[in-house]
Design a protein around this motif. Sequence first.
Motif, PDB file in Angstrom:
ATOM      1  N   LYS A 222      15.125  41.907  78.116  1.00 10.64           N
ATOM      2  CA  LYS A 222      16.389  42.487  77.642  1.00 10.64           C
ATOM      3  C   LYS A 222      16.703  42.080  76.195  1.00 10.64           C
TER       4      LYS A 222
ATOM      5  N   GLU B 117      10.651  52.241  74.669  1.00 13.37           N
ATOM      6  CA  GLU B 117      11.337  53.034  75.685  1.00 13.37           C
ATOM      7  C   GLU B 117      11.923  52.206  76.832  1.00 13.37           C
ATOM      8  N   THR B 118      11.425  50.990  77.046  1.00 11.15           N
ATOM      9  CA  THR B 118      11.963  50.146  78.123  1.00 11.15           C
ATOM     10  C   THR B 118      13.418  49.768  77.874  1.00 11.15           C
TER      11      THR B 118
ATOM     12  N   GLN C  54      15.806  51.609  77.477  1.00  8.46           N
ATOM     13  CA  GLN C  54      16.680  52.553  78.174  1.00  8.46           C
ATOM     14  C   GLN C  54      16.899  52.177  79.641  1.00  8.46           C
ATOM     15  N   GLU C  55      16.183  51.150  80.110  1.00  9.73           N
ATOM     16  CA  GLU C  55      16.356  50.675  81.484  1.00  9.73           C
ATOM     17  C   GLU C  55      17.609  49.817  81.635  1.00  9.73           C
TER      18      GLU C  55
END
Length: 155
Positions: A43, A116-117, A119-120
């Motif tokens: 994160k 792109e991770t 956006q999790e």
Amino acid sequence: MTPAVNLLNKLNIAHQVHEYSHDAQHESYGLEAAEKLNLPPAKVFKTLVVKLDSGQLAVAILPVNQMLSMKAMAKALSAKKAVMADKIDVQRSTGYVLGGVSPLAQKKRLPTVIDETSQEFSTIFVSGGKRGLEIEIAAQALAKISAATFAPLSA
């Protein structure tokens, strides 16, 4: 505050600033931020500057526990090749010192790609513009402010 925090305040973008005591002996600025703020490393995102085969500098934003795939970064920007940018070029183009490079309010606007991770998560953490300062912000808001695109970047 830093130019990054000032920009978010000026644009009235939702964010939170998190400070911690930076340890100059720590091996990784990003992992240190995750540890000190008690966050999962996936994160917390680092800001890396690369040089494309065209000579253009570009920004990659990816989780601190991942390695940047130069091939993926080049592909995301329709380039043939990417390499890590020289430390002096990074500081000159961003206005920030290594370990405190924020993707926001850089001296020169560079093409930017966010892994792109990001956006999790509802929010991610990026450097606030100095060591020991992180900004919590929605990935979509970060992309909008920095005119970034999303792509897979991890090796």
